[in-house]
Structure formats: structure tokens, C-alpha cells
Design an enzyme around this catalytic site. Structure first.
Site, PDB file in Angstrom:
ATOM      1  N   MET A   1       4.758   0.736  -1.974  1.00 41.76           N
ATOM      2  CA  MET A   1       5.807   1.713  -1.749  1.00 41.76           C
ATOM      3  C   MET A   1       5.338   3.147  -2.005  1.00 41.76           C
ATOM      4  SD  MET A   1       9.586   2.036  -3.052  1.00 41.76           S
ATOM      5  CE  MET A   1       9.080   3.650  -3.582  1.00 41.76           C
ATOM      6  N   CYS A   2       4.059   3.358  -1.797  1.00 38.05           N
ATOM      7  CA  CYS A   2       3.559   4.724  -1.894  1.00 38.05           C
ATOM      8  C   CYS A   2       4.084   5.509  -0.705  1.00 38.05           C
ATOM      9  CB  CYS A   2       2.038   4.718  -1.859  1.00 38.05           C
ATOM     10  SG  CYS A   2       1.311   3.749  -3.186  1.00 38.05           S
ATOM     11  N   ARG A   3       3.862   6.789  -0.749  1.00 34.42           N
ATOM     12  CA  ARG A   3       4.173   7.636   0.402  1.00 34.42           C
ATOM     13  C   ARG A   3       3.100   8.699   0.494  1.00 34.42           C
ATOM     14  NH1 ARG A   3       9.405   7.362  -1.390  1.00 34.42           N
ATOM     15  NH2 ARG A   3      10.750   6.056  -0.117  1.00 34.42           N
TER      16      ARG A   3
ATOM     17  N   VAL B   1       2.190  10.120  -3.218  1.00 34.10           N
ATOM     18  CA  VAL B   1       2.887   9.662  -4.420  1.00 34.10           C
ATOM     19  C   VAL B   1       2.733   8.156  -4.487  1.00 34.10           C
ATOM     20  CG1 VAL B   1       4.535  11.535  -4.730  1.00 34.10           C
ATOM     21  CG2 VAL B   1       5.102   9.656  -3.212  1.00 34.10           C
TER      22      VAL B   1
ATOM     23  N   ASN C   1      -1.871   4.109   2.219  1.00 34.46           N
ATOM     24  CA  ASN C   1      -0.527   3.615   1.941  1.00 34.46           C
ATOM     25  C   ASN C   1      -0.490   2.179   2.431  1.00 34.46           C
ATOM     26  OD1 ASN C   1       2.135   3.541   1.174  1.00 34.46           O
ATOM     27  ND2 ASN C   1       2.880   4.312   3.147  1.00 34.46           N
TER      28      ASN C   1
END
Lengths: 341, 341, 341, 341
Positions: free
Chosen positions: C1-3, C96, C122
């Protein structure tokens, strides 16, 4: 036992040349015990901060300084190491901290900033807890709310802001900053007197608006030595030998670079001159360097023999005396910059 | 230039007496330069860790140790200070770190734990990058996945786990731990030989399952001195003078407390005995202390004059030699614990 | 669930316009649950990083990017907030992180850098622990030693470096980077096949040398949807309404700004176009944007009805599907940039 | 949008059962958006703290609580996870923080402690900057110096300390703590009135001396709803289904466990009862639970229809209203504990 450095140059300096690469930078001093007198305290592993102004004015970026702080030791901070390789600035404040007052917190890391102004402190306001509320009461709501941490230093900055006609002003004259600094010291002395505090306060303060720099070497005592303060000036500051050995070179009469620091930042003693106790040092926007006595009841004229006999024990016990002072007297260089008083 | 301490007692010790209060604890050593030979490196401001076993077995809590680590300096860590006042344990590992290999990260802080086992290291595996993949290839998938950080030390722990018949076993004999330790060292030596590494490795390792403790003072060299290692034993370890002055007292023949440390933890030199180079120290579950030579090609018999002439420069250059060694020879105490070899 | 977000512009962008001010930046997305499908995982509070190249080349500063990372949440990082107000760059990577693989550590924060190159990811390499040692064995010593953390992503970067003729080269052609990216994906697929891994890997990778950008939207599956990836282009990216409401404006045909992001960064859906699954997106030094299919056994031609029916459950379960996809189909803008395949 | 939990039991609870394992603990709530009304703010990623008293009194360890705090998100804090598996306590305060006032700093993490006392707050003192100096002026020097951070909450604690006959006392009666709490609220209301502050303050406070617990659900408004506050009681609190699904069980009439929390901590709504607005909840040393109205000008009798119509918008806008309130009314359980008023 904090340490700080000020750099002002006609050309921007890459921060790494000031902070991370020199073997004798304030960061590397942090763990070089050969140069330390103070064995009681940790060695500036309690956070650090660096503040700088842009090399080129950019309307969008504004004229406030940028501040980077951390609570982990500076020598091992990868962000600092990477940023220092990539940022250049003509006016830099660097500070490493040993927690004497205030807890380990980003809020307590110097330099502090407000609008265009940047401030740092090396020393300690004696018995500050006895005067903190008195000081706070004198601040405007705006300035009171600037204070985020719990250090004497940040409160001293708030007090200085309150001494300015307009702390949010777009520009300040050198004289305005000088006067605010003198008023800050005088007010802190007044508070101490009212509170019956007898221990001296060590007030090596620095403030800048990005153009002028005003720094003090000051102690509220006639008998004790202040925390150490030195300056060096020249035309280039560069590495002359591998391993981070830097030197200030002087190609001609011009002063392109002025550095002020709590301790000499190179092993070349002759490059550094000690600032006299209870004096203010001023760097003007045009790079003139002035040394101005702070004449109040704690002032001792250099012509008075007592001026040479200030007791170094107090500052040394706080870890605030540079070793050069203790180890050997410094001879002024012949080509020292002209100081006008 | 890491430092560590092991405490094993018949009664639990309040962690503060071991870590935060003594003026000469591994944490306070971290900034006391009087005792330091190594001026090149920071002073253990690069994180620390403490691991301990419960005082009273509680089925629900299990038998694994608890580990607390941090990347900020130990001397200023409020959590450590508060926990150390509230936790008692009969078996404690404490470690302060200077980053020689591996970055500043919780993953790299000692002690490392796996099931009931806890491990730490003081030293450095020479040219570890040349053997890391070779070592990893020898690990089981389970053990390989234990490794979280990027230090030689954690890989050495993984290797040791792979030398155990069952690293997840509910109990281990002292002998099993000893053998795994010897196998670990032998395998690391083999890797180094295969890779043509000639620099010696400093392998002061400690492992415990909560009952036995096995520690080594070892260097893969016949000519160089290993990183220092000391022990002390007695009946009580307590403060005899204000300011954190601790002393090991010996009321009778019983050994209620055994401490092993990279440097003496009190100013009472006579309380500390040096462990011989290339020896293994074992504390049995019943508190017997054994010193056992590690006889391999790097072993020099104490009767061989060369044993007294190991060169201290290598360990000293790594900051791994305690100053007592360099400054003055230690005289064995008359009432030293019986060491069986 | 990175961005993540990539910015490349003919003019430098102030980082704050990309990262800290927009209400829908990757940082602020981090806690805006209206836009989240994944409720099982924290919300990108596990560290972040930003990397950027200088606006103006300076010989002394070199051509490597600067990286700033932190393990505290980005939304509350005062250093990020202050730096973002002061730094401008024509090419920025922001990331992030939610810890799916690898611990909370600076070593694990993207983007990763090596020489001039910068990389981020990601997604997740399925069962990476089963292929990690296989991958490491294929690296040169130099590249192996680049890896500091314990993430699949950093290893993928190391693998990509090993696919380059010279990872330390002073310049790379766009094609060289493209080929290395394709080789990296192919090799990871090969490792997975050899190890019998059947779960798909989500490989949205980005690499840049400061001039070209190569990004992928890729999954090693014919049936599942990849993690989402979008782009937007225009002439200005600015705040059109208070509160951080940003919009990409298009004054003329020129593409002065290209942004690629894991999710649309504005509420103006029409400004964002979805990149097709198992395609590579390339931004050339001259700001041309190319979309190139990655034709291997997992490729499904857009003309094949199966291309429209990839199952979104897998990516959604990993929190890697942007909500626009799920909520509503995106209509291509009429004035979309020309994509050449 | 902070959250807190209080646990008091006749038997000690393993902290993990309270904090890290339940899928609906205050820590895991931190990122479960299904339960959140407040989308404007981050989700308690701004630090946390836990405080606890010893299970068994030990003279050497003293009677003060132990506090563990951190500025990284709780869900990913390895130290918290490890400590929570190893520590048991009969009286625990847990707090997760979203920075509304005060910066991200350990100094600002709840719970705060002084001697035997521990305190935390969920809410916000309206326009606190306007009354901070007024409050500080009323403190004794000792209590003033307790304050380390810059939050309204810590100042409220200092004020409460100043309302006690002796904040350093070895024991407190329940009544003494109740009265100090009422005096604190009354004084804060007075300050607000004097300063002309009209926005209501949300004052859900909790204090304990390790024996009694006094908590408030309070707002300085007749028309607005306070931040939510719930309690649950029973004989065991344990996991009934894998995945962290916990439930309070009630084997008989005895109340062995009482939990008070800003939101229900299980999905079993029937296990939780809402505490009425502007009431004080007291847990006596003998585990009696009392609910006592705080009758002042903001009090509305439950028999007054206005009591049912307090406006939830204000608390909801601050993220301080638990979703149960908004989503569905709670029916009192038949076997609810006896509340004496």
C-alpha cells in the site's frame, strides 16, 4: 557544552565543507576528545541543527531561512550528510547540542527561526526556571506562541523578537539587530537581579536576518570568563590535505569569508582570533567585521588587568571553554581583519 | 568500539543499577573520554540495546527475552531511564554501539534474539562483505529470514543458530551452546580463509538461552590481541558512594553475581579480572564460571612467551581495547572465583 | 500500500507544491480514507522519502540526486515541510511507505540511489524470501554491497543496476534504462518460476538518471490487475482554490510537466489517464512520453477482451489499486498527450 | 482525535492483550477507517504512550508508574510490541495521539506522570494559547517545572497537581483526586471566561494514583456533545476468535476488570456503555465504579430533553466522537454494573 558555527561569505559555501567533511567541524569535534576539557558531559550527541539562506533569491521560495534539525547525533545522520553535499548557502548557522536545559526534542534544537530571522545560543541562562514566567509575561501573544520547546535559549530568542520594532519586518538594519541583542541581554540581567540569581549566565547569542549577523560573547560576571568564541576570515576555506584537513587561506586583503565559532574549526591556530569577553561581533551586509564592547556593570576594560584574569573555571565546568584558550595563548595574526569598534 | 555487559545473578538486578546509574556503566563510558583510547570514532552514540529474561517465570509471558533498542544515544533515552528503574532481571545483556559495519537502524542494534536465545557481539568480522553471501548460502530458509539488518554481527548470530540442532528448542545444554559457538568461529575462519581475507576478525561473541551464558574473547590471529573482555563476581553490586560509584562486594565464598564486560564497570580495578585471549567463558545455570581455551591455529598457550606479546595496536585501532590493559597490568584478586578449564 | 509520485518538468517545481501543500498529495492521501480501498493496513505512516535533482548543474555539487528519508509519518515531519518550501527541482521522486516487507528503518525508505540513478517501487515481489539469495548471488560485489536494508524493492534496484553495462556511468541512454528495466522484470520472473512461486508479483518500478524516466505498471499474471498507475501532463500545476486544491492546466500543446503517480493527485479526474497494465512508460530527456507494452507471457493485448477483465481483487487486497479504477472508469481527455508505442 | 484506554483489574493484564493484539485496540483503531468519522486528520500516527503500575509492589522499584512513549506510530513500534508481550499490570493507561496542539515530541506524549500520579487527556482546551500564561502563573515553582512539552494537556495536568494538597504525597484518597479534578475543570472554565473564549473546551481527563481512577467526560458547553467515553466491565477480557477478536466476558456478578476508553474496544457493542456527558467516572481501589454528574453551568440533567439533543457536530469535527454514537444508539445491558451517583 553546545557548539556552533556561523559562516558568511560573498560566495555560497557547500554545507559539507562547513559541517560534514572537515575533521574539525563542530560535528566531528563532537567526538574528538583530544580537544575537550569537559569530561562530565556527553559530547554533543543530543541533536543538532543547521539553518541557511538561499544562494539566489527566488520570489516563490521567500527570504526565510531553511532549517534542518535532528535528535540523533549529527555525525551519523544520513539526511544531513546527503543534504550537506547538495546545498550551498552564503550564510549558515550550525549548532550541535548537549542537553543542559531542555529535553531531547526537535523543538529544542537550534537554530530557531521566525520570519527572516534565525537565532542560536551557546551557554546557559542561570536558574532559568526562576525567571521563565517573568520573561513570558513580557512577550506579546504572537511572540509567546512562537516558543515550542522548553529551553532557555528559545525563550531568549522570543525575548529578542519582542525587542524588535517589528519581528516580521521584511528587512532590518544592522543597528536594529544590535540594539535588540543588547536589550535582550540587559533584560535577562534585570530578571536575574529581580529573582536574586547570583550564578552568572553564559550568553553567547547569534542572530541574523540573512544579511547582518550579530553575535555576542558575554557572561553576566566581572570575574568569570565567558564561553569561548572565535572568528576567522579569509578568501577561501578549503581542504589542503586528505582526511578533512581544512584551512582558511588569505589571497589578498579582501574578506570574502568570515566564520565565527565556539571553537577554532581548523588546526591552524593562527587562522583564528579570539573574540574578547563581553563583546559583540557584527558582520555587516557588506562583510565588514566589527567588535563592539558591551559596556555594562559586567564589563571590564581590556586595559584593566582584571580583564586578563577572568576565572576560566566556571565556563570550563560547563564545557564551554575551547581548549586553545586553556592550552596556549593565541597570537593575533599580522594580517588580521580590521576591527572597528 | 562497541561495548557490552552481561549480568547473571542468583537474584534479579534492577536494570538501572547495571545501566543508567553507575558512573562507569557502558552507557556512561560512552562519553567519558578519560577511559578511551580510540579518538577516531564516535563514542557509542549510535544506538544501544538491552535484553533481559523475566525474574519469575510466567506461562503466559513465555520464556523468550525482552529486547529494548534505540538509535538515539542511551544516555539520553527517557524510555531506557524509566524502564531501567522498573525492571528487574536475573540475566541481562546490554550493548552500546558505534557503527563500524551497518547503518544506524533498530535492525542493527544488539542484542539479537530468536526464541529463547539472545546474542551480541563486540568486534568486527574482517572484510565481511566478501563472505556474507557465502554465509547466507549455508543458512536454512528459516534462519536466513531471521536476519533483518545489515551487520556482520547479526549474520554471525544466524550462523550460530544454524549450528544448533534445533534453534527453536525449549532448552539447551550448556555444552550445546558451547559447541555451536566454537562451530560458528571455526566456520567464520573457514570462510575468511576461502575468501583470502588476511585481516584478523575480532569475535567477542555472547550467547545465552536464559540459563547458560557462553562468551568468547577471540581474534583470528596469533599475533594480535583480541578486543578486551573482563569479568567480576561477588555477592552484591551496589553503590558505595554518591554519584554512581558502584562496587562489587564479596561477603563470602558464594558467587551470587557474575558480570562479564568489554571493560571494567567500576573504578575498583581489583574487582575485575581479564579473560585470556582466545578463550571461552561459560556461566553455567548453577553459576559456575569456566574459562576454556579455544584451541585452534590461532591459539597461543599461556606458557608460550608469545602469549604475553600479542600486539595491541590492531584492537586499539578499532577502539576495542579497554584502557586498563594499556595503562596498567591487573593483579588477580586472591579471592578470585575458581576457573576450571 | 505504498504510494509514489514522479514529477518531471521543463521548469523546476517547488517540492511543497508536489508533496506538502496539495490536499491530495501522496502524503495527504496517506490519511484521507475516503480514497482508500484497503482498510487492513496502516496508511503510509511507515516512513517516506523524496529524491530530487538540482535545478542548475553545479560542478561542485555533482549530478547525483539528493535523498531525504524519514521513518516518522511524512505529514508531520517538520524537516520535510521546511525543505519542501525551499527546494526546487525539475525531476522529483516521492514515496510513502507502508511496511509490507522490511522493517521500519531509514535503510528501507525509497527512493534508493546509486551514482546518478534513483529508483523506487510500489508493489511486492511475491515470496521474496525464497529468491533473495538467488538474486544476491547474481550481483557483482559492488552492487551487492549497495544493499543496506531488507526490502524486496532495494534488491530489485540492485538487480537493475547489475543489468546496466556500467551502473556508475556518467550518462545513460533512455534505451539502456528501458532494457535494464525489462531485464530486471524478466529475471525476477525467472527466479520466481525456478522457485515455484505462483503468487503474482506487483512490479511498479521507476528508475531515472536525472534525464530519462522509465516506469512500469506490471504484474506477473495474465488474470490479475496490476497496482494502479496514472499520469497527467500539462503546462502548469498550481493551486486553484484555497486548502490545497491543485489542478494541472494545459495552456497549449506543449507538455511542460509530466507527472506519474500511483493514484491521481488531484480531484480533477479528467486530468489523469490510467497507464495500461503491463506497460512501460518512458519520459525522454526532451519530455516525450511513451507507453510501451511489456510483451511477455503475462501480456494480454488491449484488443483481447481478457485485458478488460483482469481481476482487481489481488491488487486491491494489497491496497495497491487506486479508487478511481474501482469507482468509475476514466474517460481519456481529448487533448491527451500523444503516446507512441 | 486522540484515543485512550484505561484498564484496571483485580489481576494484572498482559499489555499485549490491551494494546497490540486486539484488532480493535486503540492502536489498531488508529488505521481502521471503517470506524472513523473524521477524515480531515491523520489517524493517531503522531506518537503514543503507555503507563502502568507494577503487578507486585517492590520496595526498591518504588510506587511510581513506568511510562513508555514514542513519536513513531504505535502499530509499528518494535519496542512496544516486545514490551507488551512481557509486561503485566493491574492498572494501565494507553494513549495514541494526533497532534492538534503541540508538536511531535516525546515531551508531548501522554500519559504524563508525577510521583505516583499519571494523567492523560483526550480533547482540546479551546484557545489555550490565550490562557497558558495565566495558568502557569497559578502554579507553584515545583509544578511549573514539571511541564516539559507544549501541550494544553500537560498544562492541565500541572494545574491538577496544583489543586492537590500535596502532589508528592505517598497516597491519595479517591475523594482528593475527584476534588482536584473538579477544581481543575472549574479553574480552566474560569480562565476561559476571563479571556473571553467562547469555543467550548473538550476535557476528557483521567488521573490515577495507582489505586483510584478518576476520569471525566466533559465539555464546557450546554449545547454540544462531549468527546465520547465508554466503559466496559467483566471477569475476563480475552480473544474468542483468531485475528485479535477480543471480548469482555462476565462469569458472575464480580467486576474483576473495568475498562474505560474513548471508543469501544471490541466489536461487541453490548459490552460497552456510554458514559454520560459532563459526568465523572470513578473506579475506587476496591473496584467499585461510580458515575457522578459534574454539576455546573454546563450541566444538563438527563431528565431535561436538551440532554438528548446535544449537538454532535463540534466533537465530530474534532474527530472526538466515537462512531457508535453516531451510527446507532447503545442499549444498556441488563447486567450492567451498578453505578452509584
Amino acid at each position: 557544552m553546545c557548539r556552533f558555527v556561523i559562516y558568511k561569505g560573498t560566495s555560497p559555501v557547500q554545507l559539507s565543507h562547513l559541517l560534514t567533511r572537515p575533521c574539525h567541524s563542530i560535528i566531528n569535534q563532537a567526538f574528538d576528545s583530544r580537544l575537550r576539557l569537559d569530561h562530565r558531559r556527553p559530547i554533543n550527541g543530543d541533536g543538532f541543527g543547521v539553518g541557511w539562506y538561499d544562494s539566489v533569491h527566488d520570489e516563490e521560495l521567500g527570504s526565510q531561512p531553511c532549517i534542518f534539525t535532528a535528535v540523533t547525533p549529527a555525525w551519523n545522520n544520513v539526511n544531513l550528510i546527503r543534504l550537506a553535499e547538495k546545498i550551498k548557502s552564503p550564510l549558515v548557522f550550525g549548532h550541535v547540542r548537549a542537553t543542559t536545559t531542555g529535553s531531547l526534542s526537535l523543538d529544542n534544537c537550534h537554530p530557531f527561526a521566525y520570519g527572516k530571522l534565525m537565532f542560536m545560543h551557546n551557554g546557559a541562562i542561570a536558574d532559568f526556571h526562576l525567571i521563565k514566567r517573568r520573561l513570558q509575561a513580557d512577550l506579546s501573544d504572537d511572540v509567546f506562541n512562537v516558543v515550542q520547546g522548553n529551553t532557555d535559549s528559545e525563550c531568549a530568542f522570543a525575548l529578542l523578537l519582542s525587542k524588535l520594532p517589528d519581528p516580521k519586518a521584511k528587512s532590518f538594519t544592522t543597528r536594529t539587530l544590535q540594539q535588540a541583542m543588547l536589550d535582550t541581554i540587559a533584560t535577562l540581567n534585570l530578571y536575574a537581579e529581580e529573582a536574586g540569581i547570583t550564578e552568572p549566565s553564559l550568553m553567547n547569542f547569534c542572530v541574523t536576518d540573512g544579511e547582518s549577523v550579530v553575535a555576542t560573547r558575554y557572561i553576566s560576571s566581572r570575574h568569570d570568563e565567558a564561553a569561548s568564541l572565535w572568528f576567522s576570515s579569509g578568501t577561501t576555506f578549503s581542504e589542503y590535505a586528505q582526511g578533512g584537513h581544512y584551512r582558511m587561506a588569505k589571497a589578498d586583503k579582501r574578506e570574502n569569508i568570515i566564520m565565527i565559532a565556539s571553537e577554532p574549526l581548523t588546526f591552524e591556530k593562527a587562522d583564528w582570533m579570539e573574540i574578547r569577553t563581553n563583546n559583540m561581533v557584527v558582520i555587516t551586509p557588506k562583510m565588514n567585521l566589527l567588535q563592539i564592547p558591551i559596556v555594562d556593570k559586567f564589563y571590564v576594560s581590556p586595559s584593566d588587568p582584571a580583564a586578563l584574569n577572568r576565572d576560566t573555571d566556571f565556563a570550563a565546568a560547563k564545557g564551554l571553554l575551547s581548549p586553545h584558550k586553556a592550552l596556549a595563548p593565541i597570537q593575533p595574526r599580522k594580517n588580521a581583519p580590521q576591527l572597528s569598534i
